[in-house]
Design an enzyme around this catalytic site. Structure first.
Site, short mmCIF file in Angstrom:
data_model
loop_
_atom_site.label_atom_id
_atom_site.label_comp_id
_atom_site.label_asym_id
_atom_site.label_seq_id
_atom_site.Cartn_x
_atom_site.Cartn_y
_atom_site.Cartn_z
N LEU A 36 87.56 78.53 47.09
CA LEU A 36 87.24 78.83 46.06
C LEU A 36 87.66 78.04 44.43
CD1 LEU A 36 84.09 79.93 44.74
CD2 LEU A 36 85.87 82.20 44.89
N ASP A 37 85.98 77.43 43.78
CA ASP A 37 86.56 77.09 42.87
C ASP A 37 88.02 76.30 42.60
OD1 ASP A 37 84.79 77.52 42.37
OD2 ASP A 37 85.35 79.68 41.27
#
Lengths: 285, 285, 285, 285
Positions: free
Chosen positions: D228-229
């Site tokens: 994530l990210d």
């Protein structure tokens, strides 16, 4: 300590595409010059190819003093203009300063830490203010004999510098230099102007900015030409201001910009990153 | 939906210090006006106190239509100039646009999402380009009858707007408006100029910037006055460019600035955050 | 030389609106205190009114040593917390530094030109590097006796500083200080962290930034608390980087940010512009 | 309409210096390919030479469909990895969006004016909000059948897209996509995250930024990976905030950044300016 050479070159675009790029690369390879950086620019409007090449001299098999003789035939073939610089040469710079010495202090500190690869050989001023700073950094300081006489001061400086100065930095010198002086140091004299040129040419730009009510103030570092504040721009930056900022606040904020922008311009010049043409600069960063 | 009032005021500094600030606060308290925001500025150079006050009207016990009558004695006592605005009033704005419709599209979108608290009552243009956009956002679109005749066009617009328009936004309208028209909408007409004023006044500023070789380009939003590009500046911003940017790239980068800077200026005007004096703005943000 | 007083205050919002603002203004007027600046903030989420007032002491008729006694009843009435500072008091600051002395050099220069209204009473370091700089600016320099022992060093400093130091500036000190030391200087110790917090907490942030491939690097100045790099942020700024920037280039660019951001934070602290609450700062600029 | 080819290539640095650069140049010249742009980067830490070349196809004498066969021997000789793209090919992009449609509106407008050289073939959403916008720009709009079921939605999209989509843009889609979906579009899916990564990973970053009291907020556009990210960052930018900004103000300011930063990332991808390696990007601008 780096032992590299930098070649700044320009050539007609059409010729560059038709083989100049490849030929220069091959010339370096043929002579064991390891390419470290290359940066190009094509200006189709002006039909120009511009390039900066840096290579390792460790195994380069042409004595660098002999480079021109070897490279000239290739340059002729493709109509290449070129300028060669050696990274291990430390340019000699003179700094001109008035009573405002923040840019001077900044340049001296950066030079002392190795950020600026040069020798500061002389500081010249029309005020004695900066002498202690000069002493601390062991740089000769020269107070102009007759500071109010522009003509005398310029003659005095030209004699002082002789052939020994590669670059003059106007670190808030606050005097307009005459065309004869400027001609001697064309593209070898960098000024910091405390406005976002071309806005607020001339004197007291922060006061002008305050009166106009701008929302950002800026500074500009440029090569000096005979037209005031009109030389090729090397670097600019800005900072936000508001109605809460007095002229004094603007001067404070501006000083921080001046230091950073002038030191960037000087460093890029020293690293042979700047190509000038058509009164504009290309900075290969 | 906010139900607040905003008071923009100015007063001689000396009087303000000697009681005006306290008196205004007490006036609001005495009438159950809950203060939500207050922002002051003292301009000692001009001997001026300037302030923006916003308060809740929920329990305010003066009918707002009667405010002036109640407040005037206090204003007289301290030589206060004031302007009252009601947050629940949605100003009516007209947008003038040419074939470049990026600022228009941006304003329409922002208005539709509630970011701009106003009604866009009319779009006027010398080109039909923007009509589909206007239709999509259900805003009346008016094509000027005789767009090449400036005098006719200005008359036509003045008739169209009548007394119904509070603010005119020149969203890249590209025409210089005459003094008669400007006078009708003094401090009620906002322009976006695509340069960092006062640099590059007039036509084709990105081309001028390209020729000058600047390292940052900017845009300026300002109130329109009768002197070209010389009105009070509301907001400015810049973006970095280099030799790699063509004029076309500058136009692209500039468009992003134009949208953001114009919309900020319009929003601040709508929110009654701007005080103008001495051809400068104070923006209470 | 200014002769003014600054009052930083906070109060429950509801009480502030119901008269505290007016009452404080009137208190100053009643005692001939000419208000020079006032800046407010209402934090409705926390139900807090926060304000900074600065007034001229020339004709103020309360002896400033007696201010608290006169103001306390009013403070009690509106539950006001307040902090009074006198502009003519020059805070005494100690600077802690390691071998990286660029921020130190910058702070010393700014203090010498009057930009920072304080006395730098002591420089402490775990390296001798900065001694010549300290000597040049006539500031006592103390080399820690046993720099590798953290506990001893902190005791040594606490003894050195005694009650004489108002503010400690960590100008790239590079050591994590223990909770006992931190507690002594809570909200009186400012650090410069060389990343855009909360990104890249801890050691070697530029290396972390390089590895992550960010497009901007930043620095953060904050008050030191017992949680590493988590104190109230005073100021931050960033600069653009690209794939052309090595870690060394980032260190160079970062140093320029560090100097500017740390000096801003120190100046705002010295000018009593900072209010801290909820681990955040309000900077009244 | 441009008729050019772009070659993105990487090679071991040592081989590149020993002739690869010259060999590639000569290959183009030999086949009448006029070089328009070239941009190089040497990463000595990773021993990599990386380059982007763009040349005119007007007189290029190799049918472009046959390029690989002709170029492969040279690539093999210098261990060159390469990717060829044709400028006259308009990539097909699908945009995923939630109820926040400001980035979508911005991308559609830019595409319509020619700033983004692509075809937007489909808009997919878990809300019907964006349908009118899609209709206005004549782009098919697909409402997910079962938006609360992530697994079903991802299957539905994979079927919809089939082999027809070159690039997916997550224009504030607000859903975390599963590893299977991500794997299908590795380095072909661009997200806009509304924080300055790696600060404030995950949900509600503006709220996190508000709580932490940062002085600048930022946004990040990156390729999506399974962490994530954490994918390779393409572009970032920031804007200043202060205690006067509420979370709502931050959302407003952030939206302007999101539009600009996402559109830059998409444009650079479409123009084949991005090289990814070691989870970082090189953007040849």
């Amino acid at each position: 300590m780096k032992n590299t050479a930098v070649l700044l070159l320009s050539a007609p675009m059409r010729l560059a595409r038709k083989g100049a790029v490849a030929a220069v690369s091959q010339f370096l390879i043929a002579h064991n010059g390891d390419l470290l950086h290359s940066d190009d620019h094509l200006d189709s409007g002006r039909d120009l190819f511009l390039s900066r090449l840096e290579w390792d001299l460790a195994e380069f098999d042409i004595p660098i003093s002999d480079f021109e003789r070897h490279f000239q035939p290739l340059a002729d073939r493709f109509s290449i203009n070129f300028h060669l610089a050696l990274t291990d040469y430390r340019p000699k710079i003179a700094i001109l300063v008035s009573a405002y010495d923040h840019c001077l202090a900044d340049l001296l500190y950066r030079q002392s830490t190795g950020e600026l690869a040069c020798d500061i050989v002389l500081i010249v001023s029309n005020h004695a203010t900066a002498k202690p700073l000069a002493d601390f950094f062991h740089v000769p300081f020269h107070l102009l004999t007759n500071p109010t006489n522009k003509h005398d001061s310029e003659r005095e400086m030209l004699e002082l510098f002789g052939q020994h100065v590669d670059l003059i930095v106007l670190a808030r010198y606050m005097q307009i230099l005459g065309p004869e002086f400027v001609a001697q140091y064309l593209l070898r004299m960098i000024n910091i102007h405390h406005s976002f040129l071309p806005a607020f040419v001339g004197a007291k730009p922060y006061h002008q900015a305050f009166e106009r009510g701008v929302k950002l103030i800026g500074v500009t570092s440029h090569y000096v030409t005979t037209t005031l504040d009109d030389g090729p721009i090397i670097e600019q930056d800005v900072v936000r201001v508001s109605h809460r900022d007095t002229v004094e606040d603007m001067l404070n904020k501006g000083r921080d910009l001046e230091k950073v922008v002038l030191s960037r311009a000087v460093r890029w010049h020293l690293e042979n990153r700047i190509l000038v043409y058509q009164n504009k600069t290309i900075v290969f960063t």
